[in-house]
Design a protein around this motif. Sequence first.
Motif, PDB file in Angstrom:
ATOM      1  N   GLN A  19       0.862  -1.180   0.000  1.00  0.00           N
ATOM      2  CA  GLN A  19       0.000   0.000   0.000  1.00  0.00           C
ATOM      3  C   GLN A  19       0.896   1.227   0.000  1.00  0.00           C
ATOM      4  OE1 GLN A  19      -2.612   1.860  -0.732  1.00  0.00           O
ATOM      5  NE2 GLN A  19      -4.034   0.708   0.545  1.00  0.00           N
ATOM      6  N   LYS A 110      -9.207  -7.992   2.867  1.00  0.00           N
ATOM      7  CA  LYS A 110      -9.519  -7.675   4.270  1.00  0.00           C
ATOM      8  C   LYS A 110      -8.323  -7.042   4.951  1.00  0.00           C
ATOM      9  CE  LYS A 110     -13.330 -10.567   5.237  1.00  0.00           C
ATOM     10  NZ  LYS A 110     -13.568 -12.005   5.265  1.00  0.00           N
ATOM     11  N   HIS A 112      -6.249  -5.246   3.545  1.00  0.00           N
ATOM     12  CA  HIS A 112      -6.266  -3.866   3.066  1.00  0.00           C
ATOM     13  C   HIS A 112      -7.315  -3.033   3.786  1.00  0.00           C
ATOM     14  CE1 HIS A 112      -3.398  -3.075  -0.094  1.00  0.00           C
ATOM     15  NE2 HIS A 112      -3.599  -4.257  -0.625  1.00  0.00           N
ATOM     16  N   PHE A 113      -8.484  -3.626   3.999  1.00  0.00           N
ATOM     17  CA  PHE A 113      -9.535  -2.870   4.685  1.00  0.00           C
ATOM     18  C   PHE A 113      -9.061  -2.420   6.065  1.00  0.00           C
ATOM     19  CE2 PHE A 113     -13.023  -5.377   2.227  1.00  0.00           C
ATOM     20  CZ  PHE A 113     -12.815  -4.565   1.122  1.00  0.00           C
ATOM     21  N   GLU A 116      -6.792   0.342   5.713  1.00  0.00           N
ATOM     22  CA  GLU A 116      -7.531   1.555   5.331  1.00  0.00           C
ATOM     23  C   GLU A 116      -8.129   2.249   6.543  1.00  0.00           C
ATOM     24  OE1 GLU A 116      -9.238   1.176   0.774  1.00  0.00           O
ATOM     25  OE2 GLU A 116     -10.478   0.452   2.400  1.00  0.00           O
ATOM     26  N   GLU A 117      -8.566   1.421   7.513  1.00  0.00           N
ATOM     27  CA  GLU A 117      -9.130   2.019   8.718  1.00  0.00           C
ATOM     28  C   GLU A 117      -8.045   2.669   9.566  1.00  0.00           C
ATOM     29  OE1 GLU A 117     -12.410   2.214   9.328  1.00  0.00           O
ATOM     30  OE2 GLU A 117     -12.735   1.161   7.429  1.00  0.00           O
ATOM     31  N   MET A 120      -4.790   6.845   7.068  1.00  0.00           N
ATOM     32  CA  MET A 120      -5.339   7.643   5.971  1.00  0.00           C
ATOM     33  C   MET A 120      -4.390   8.801   5.701  1.00  0.00           C
ATOM     34  SD  MET A 120      -9.385   7.773   6.920  1.00  0.00           S
ATOM     35  CE  MET A 120     -10.090   8.131   5.316  1.00  0.00           C
ATOM     36  N   VAL A 125      -4.689   7.014  11.952  1.00  0.00           N
ATOM     37  CA  VAL A 125      -5.922   7.667  12.403  1.00  0.00           C
ATOM     38  C   VAL A 125      -6.740   6.813  13.350  1.00  0.00           C
ATOM     39  CG1 VAL A 125      -6.215   9.209  10.465  1.00  0.00           C
ATOM     40  CG2 VAL A 125      -7.133   6.909  10.326  1.00  0.00           C
ATOM     41  N   GLU A 126      -6.484   5.536  13.385  1.00  0.00           N
ATOM     42  CA  GLU A 126      -7.294   4.709  14.287  1.00  0.00           C
ATOM     43  C   GLU A 126      -6.413   3.626  14.891  1.00  0.00           C
ATOM     44  OE1 GLU A 126      -9.572   4.066  16.655  1.00  0.00           O
ATOM     45  OE2 GLU A 126     -10.912   5.053  15.229  1.00  0.00           O
TER      46      GLU A 126
END
Lengths: 143, 958
Positions: A19, A110, A112-113, A116-117, A120, A125-126
Motif C-alpha cells: 500500500q 480484508k 487492506h480494509f 484503510e481504517e 489515511m 488515524v485509528e
Amino acid sequence: MGIRFVLMVNKQGQTRLAQYYEYLNLEERRTLEGEIVRKCLARTEQQCSFVEHRNYKVVYRRYASLFFLVGVDNEENELAILEFIHLLVETMDRHFGNVCELDIMFHLEKAHFMLEEMVMNGCIVETSKSNILSPIQLMDKAS
Amino acid sequence: MGSQGGFGQSKEFLDLIKSIGECRSKAEEDRIVLREIETLKTRLSSPNTPKFKLKEYLIRLLYVEMLGHDASFGYIHAVKMTHDENLLLKRTGYLAVTLFLNEDHDLIILIVNTIQKDLKSDNYLVVSAALNAVCRLINEETIPAVLPQVVELLGHQKEAVRKKAVMALHRFYQRAPGSVSHLISNFRKRLCDNDPGVMGAALCPLFDLITIDADAYKDLVISFVNILKQVAERRLPKSYDYHQMPAPFIQIKLLKILALLGSGDKKASEQMYTILGDIMRKCDSTSNIGNAILYECICCVSSLHPNPKLLEAAADAISKFLKSDSHNLRYLGIDALSRLIKISPEIAEQHQLAVIDCLEDPDDTLKRKTFELLYKMTKSSNVEVIVDRMIQYMISISDNHYKTEIASRCVELAEQFAPSNQWFIQAMNKVFEHAGDLVNAKVAHNLMRLIAEGFGEDDDAADTQLRSSAVESYLQIMGEPKLPSAFLQVICWVLGEYGTADGKYSASYITGKLCDVAEAHLADDTVKAYAITALMKIYSFEIAAGRAVDVLPECQSLIEEMLASHSTDLQQRAYELQAILNLDSHAVKKIMPMDSTCDDIEIDKSLSFLNGYVQQAVENGAQPYIPESERSGMSNISNFKSQEDHESSTHALRFEAYELPKPVLSQNVPPILASSTELVPVPEPSYVADILQPAISAPSASDAGSSELRLRLDGVQRKWGKPTYSSPTPSTSSNDTVKIQNEATQRDSVGMSNSKTRDVSYDSRKQQVEISPEKQKLAASLFGGVSKSDGRQPSSSQKISKPQNPTSDKSRAAKAAAPDTASVKTSQPPPDLLDLSEPSVSSSAPSVDPFKQFEGLLDLKQDPTPVSAGGVGSTEASDFMSLFTDMSLNVPTDGVLDPMPNVINGNGLGGITAADHSVQQLNKGPNLKQALEKDARVRQMGVTPSGQNPSLFKDLLG
C-alpha cells in the motif's frame, strides 16, 4: 505526510501486500521493493529495526517468515512505527485467529480494509482494534 | 471468523494462491502471473459473469499488479464494481480503484459520480467507503464536486464517518490548500469532538497547519495540554490502550504538536512543563511503546524553552537508552542526544564511550545515526578525528546516495573548522579521490576558490604555504589511476596557477605532468581543457618572467592534437596557447598576469569612458538619451513572466472575455509589448500593480531577488538598451555586500558558539582507569576526555555482563537459566515473546544468527536459548510458541511427541515443547479451533504445511 508505504514481503522477497500513500508507478514499486527487501534481509536480528533507504526511513519487523516494512519520513518516531506494525499484526490476529501468511494471501482485501481504517493520508488515524474491525465484521455479516 | 468468510473462494483462486505461495523463484512467479493475466483477460471479457466471481477476479488482478505486472486491462472492471449495490463488492471495487489508479488517471472521472452518490447514502459503511476513496482519488479539479458533501459529513452522527470526513478535508488541504482555506476552523471544532477517534484524526491536519504557522494556534496550547493530560490519565476508552499504555499513538501526535507550539515560546512552554514531567515519570521504560513515548518527550523537551528539571529527566532517559542492549533504543538515544546537545552541549560528554561504541558498531543504521550526531557536535578541536572517521566510512560504503551526503558533509566541516592548511588539503584530496564524481561540482569550485583566496586572513605567507602544500600533494596523487574527473580538474587548475609559483618545481616538470593527465584521460574533454589551459598559464608565467620556454615534445604533440580536435572549445584553447607562445614577455604580462585569479575584473557598468563620445554626438545634434522612467507606455518585461507563471499554474480554460486592446500610448515603444500585457486580463495582484506603475516597478522588481530567474544583464547596455533589462548598478552591488556581510556574521556567530562549547567540554576532564587506551584516545579527541560520570564499560565484548538497567538484568538472569531450558519453561508462565525486538532478545546469544535459527539450519539444541532468554524478561502470561511457528498446531502430533519433524520441514523452532503447547491451547482456546478449521480447509485444497512452503502456515503472532 508521515507514512509513505506499508509493505508485507516474505523472506523469499515475494510481496504479499503493498500500500503506497504517494504515487509510484509499477516499475518504481518493483525496484523499491526489491532494494528494500534485500537490505532488510541482510540484517541480523540484533541490529536496529530501522534502515535508511534513499530518502525514506524504513521501519521493519519480522514475524515468522513475513516482513512488515513501513516507509516513513524523517520526522517520524521510529519506535512508535515499530509498535504500529505490531498493532496491525495484533489486529489481524484478532480477526483471523492465529494469523499466518496464508491468511493474508487468501484475504488480501480484508488486510487492506484494516489498513484503510488505520492509516489515511499517511497518518495513523485509528488504533482501537474494535473500531478498526467493526466495519469489516459488519460487512461480513451483511454479505 | 475471517477464515470462514474466505470459504466462498473458488478452487481456481485457492490454486492460484497456492501456486504463488509455493513458487520458489521470481521467474516461476512471473510465469504464473503471466498465465493468470491471460486467464483473466478471457474471463473478464465474457459477459454475464456473476458478481461474486467478478470480485474474485478483481482480487486476482490486485495480485497481478502487486507482483509487478500490468493489470490495466482490468481497471475498468474495478470502476464498474464501485457502482454495485452490495457493500462488500462496492468496497472491494473502491479498494481496487485506489490501488490501481492515481488521482490523475482518466478513469477517475467515471468514479466521481458514484462517490457523490455514495456520500449521500443512508448506510454509513457506504459513506465510509466513499470517503476512503475520496482521500485517494480526488484531485484539485474534482475537489469542488465533493467538497459540500464532505463538509456536511463532518457533522454526521456516526463517529467513523466524522473521522473520515476530517481526513478527507485534510487530504484536500494537502492537495490544494486554497480550496479549503475557509474550512480550516472545522479542524479546531473536531478537536473537541466527543469521540476520541475523531479528535485523534483532527490532530493530523492540525499538526500540518501548526507546522506551517504555529503562531495562529497558540490559543490551542491549553486544549492540547488538557487533552494530553486526559489521555495520560486514562480517560479514553480502554480499546485505545496498547500494551498497557493509554492511547500511545495519540499521545505521540500531541507531543509532536506541543513541540511545535512551544518552540521558542517561553509562555507556551511553561504551560507544558507539568504534563511533560508527569508523562516522563509515568512512562514504562520496559516496553517499546513506553520508550517511544519517552523518546517523543525528549524531542519535545529539546524543542521547548529549556527547563532544567525536564532537561535532567531527558538526560536520564537518554543515558538509559544508550546503555541499553537494544540497538533500537541506542539508535533513539543517539538521535535524542543530538537533539539535546543543542540546548545542553555538556551532556554529550557523559556519553562519549557509548557514542563511540555506536560508532564502531557493525550496524550501519546505528553508525550513520552516530555520524549525524558527530556532525552536529563538530568543532575545531575535534574536526580532524570526526572528518577522518567520516572519510573512512565513506570509503567503505557503496551506497552512492549516502556517500554523496557524507562527502558533502566532510567538505562542509573541513571548510568550516579546518585546523591547518595541510590537513584541509589532505582531507579534500581523500574526499575527491573516493567520491569526486558524486559531490556537487560546486564543491570542486569552492575548493579552487579556497586555494586561490586562502582562508580569508590577510596572511600571505599562510596562503602561499597552502598553495605549495596543495601542489605538493597533487603531484603525489595525480599518478593514481581512476581519479574522478572533478578532482583532476581541480588538480590541473591548481598546478596551472601555482605549480611553478614557489619555484620548487620547474616548468618542464609541471608541464610534463599536465601532459600525462591529458593523455591519460583522452575521453574526458573537460579535463583536457583544464590541462591545456594550465599549460597555457605555466608557459605565459615563464614568458612573463623572461625565461626561455622550452615546450616538451609531448606537450607539442598534445597541442597539435588539440588543434585538430573535434571539440571547438579544445581547439580554441590550443590556438590561444599557440598564439601566446609567440608573444613577447611584455604582452604576455598584460594578458596573463601572475596570480590574478582573485583580482576582480572591473567592469565599468556606467560605460563612463564613452562619455566624451556621447557628449560629442549630442553636440553634433544627436537626440539625447531618455531614461525609461521618463518614457511612457513602456511595458515591463516582468509582466511576461508573471503572465506565463499564471498560465502554467492554472490549467483550466479561462472564460472571461478578452479585453479590447487599448491604443498604444507611445510611438517609440514596440507595440507588441504593450498590447501583449493586455491580451489576457488575469486578475493577479502583482500583475495589476505592474500595469499601474510600469516604469517604477520595473527596476525594483529586478532588484528584489527575482533576478535569478531572468537573464543577468546588469551592467550591459545601460545607455542605449531598454532600461527594463538592467538594474541600477549601485543597488545591486549594495545588495550583494549585504548578503556577504550576513554570511560573515553568521559564520562568526557559529564560530563563537562553538568555541564556547569547547570551553565547557574541556572543563571536567577526568580519566577512568579500566577503559581501553584506544577508546580513551578516541573519546579524548572527540569530546575532550573521558569523565567519571559515564558508567559504561569499555570493551564491547564485556557489554553483556556489565551492570545494566532492569531489562538487561533480567536478560542476564534468563541467560543463567538458559541451560536447563525445559524445566524453566514448563515451570514458569509462558513468557510473552510477541516482541521480537525486545531488548532482551537482541542481547541473547550474539553468536547465533537468529535468521538461521528460523530456518532450522542450526542444531536444535541451540534454539531454546534465545527463546527463554528473551522470554523471562516479561512476566505477562501469553503464548510465545506460536509467535515463531506452530507446526505443532497444524500437525499437532509433531509438536507433542517429537520436535524433529519440524526441523525436517524446514521449521527450526521445533524446540518448543509439549508443555508450551498445552499452555497455548489453554490461552488460545477458540482461536485454535479456528486455526484448525482453516488448516483443514486449505489442506483440502492441496496447500499443506508439508508442502513446498511450510512457512506460509506459521503464525505471525501468538
